[in-house]
Scaffold this motif. Structure first.
Motif, short mmCIF file in Angstrom:
data_model
loop_
_atom_site.label_atom_id
_atom_site.label_comp_id
_atom_site.label_asym_id
_atom_site.label_seq_id
_atom_site.Cartn_x
_atom_site.Cartn_y
_atom_site.Cartn_z
N GLY A 10 39.36 36.33 29.66
CA GLY A 10 38.53 36.72 30.79
C GLY A 10 38.13 38.18 30.69
N THR A 11 37.56 38.67 31.76
CA THR A 11 37.18 40.08 31.86
C THR A 11 38.27 40.80 32.64
OG1 THR A 11 36.02 39.81 33.96
CG2 THR A 11 34.73 39.40 31.94
N PRO A 12 38.27 42.13 32.61
CA PRO A 12 39.25 42.83 33.44
C PRO A 12 39.16 42.43 34.91
CG PRO A 12 38.30 44.34 31.85
CD PRO A 12 37.52 43.05 31.74
N THR A 14 38.31 39.37 36.18
CA THR A 14 38.95 38.07 36.39
C THR A 14 40.45 38.15 36.15
OG1 THR A 14 38.46 37.31 34.14
CG2 THR A 14 36.85 36.76 35.87
N SER A 28 28.19 31.53 35.91
CA SER A 28 27.54 32.17 34.76
C SER A 28 26.09 31.75 34.68
CB SER A 28 28.28 31.84 33.46
OG SER A 28 28.21 30.46 33.21
N TYR A 105 32.99 49.25 32.05
CA TYR A 105 31.97 48.21 32.04
C TYR A 105 30.62 48.80 31.65
CZ TYR A 105 35.22 45.39 34.89
OH TYR A 105 36.29 44.67 35.36
N GLY A 109 26.70 45.22 34.41
CA GLY A 109 27.89 44.39 34.40
C GLY A 109 29.07 45.10 35.03
N SER A 111 31.69 45.88 37.53
CA SER A 111 32.34 45.14 38.60
C SER A 111 33.14 46.11 39.46
CB SER A 111 33.29 44.08 38.03
OG SER A 111 33.97 43.41 39.07
N SER A 136 29.61 41.28 40.36
CA SER A 136 29.72 41.13 38.92
C SER A 136 31.16 40.85 38.52
CB SER A 136 29.24 42.40 38.21
OG SER A 136 29.45 42.28 36.81
N GLY A 138 32.12 41.45 35.52
CA GLY A 138 32.45 42.36 34.43
C GLY A 138 31.57 42.28 33.21
N ARG A 139 30.54 41.44 33.27
CA ARG A 139 29.56 41.43 32.19
C ARG A 139 28.27 40.84 32.72
NH1 ARG A 139 28.83 36.38 30.03
NH2 ARG A 139 30.57 34.94 30.18
#
Length: 169
Positions: A10-12, A14, A28, A105, A109, A111, A136, A138-139
């Motif tokens: 995931g992203t930071p 999530t 998405s 980020y 994107g 967040s 967002s 993160g992307r």
């Protein structure tokens, strides 16, 4: 609200949501680099969501300190209102490179969640009028839907009216 399954770490953003045990839904869409819309407007259109529920994350400087403003994509940030809400006198948009470096980020994107360095955050008060909001994840092309109270708790944010008044011509 159920979590959508994903592959990888995931992203930071999530990862922060998972660690906090906050319910959320990932949405998405395919980001179009040639789109004439702003990143947030593109997200709202691609997801078929009311732009008043999709919030953009803006990094500003309030009296020289980086501060995050989270406002609906349907409106414009009032920098004087942000300065007042953050307890400062003057606010200006931050240098994009400084915003990217500090948050971890890329522009479009950024967040409010899971930032490399947690920054003071102010969320526009209209967020509380919705059961869920989108920010967002993160992307570009990835949004997270969550309760506004969860967004406030995870970012230790204050709320205030941050939108520039609409001027009529």
């Amino acid at each position: 609200m159920a979590k959508k399954s994903r592959t990888g770490g995931g992203t930071p953003a999530t990862v922060a949501l998972d660690k906090a045990g906050v319910p959320y839904t990932l949405h998405s869409y395919v980001h179009d680099p040639s789109s004439q819309l702003s990143y947030g407007e593109e997200a709202a259109a691609a997801l078929g969501t009311d732009p008043g529920r999709v919030f953009k994350t803006l990094v500003a400087e309030v009296d020289g300190a980086l501060t995050v403003a989270v406002v609906p994509v349907s409106g414009s940030l009032d920098l004087k209102a942000l300065a007042a809400a953050a307890g400062g006198k003057r606010a200006a948009m931050a240098d994009p490179a400084a915003a990217e470096r500090t948050t971890g980020y890329v522009r479009g994107g950024i967040s409010p969640l899971g930032q490399r360095k947690a920054l003071p955050t102010v969320v526009d008060a209209t967020a509380l009028s919705h059961p869920t909001v989108f920010v967002s994840a993160g992307r570009r092309g990835l949004e997270v839907e969550l309760a506004p109270t969860a967004l406030l708790a995870l970012t230790a944010a204050a709320t205030a009216p941050l939108l520039r008044p609409v001027t009529r011509v």
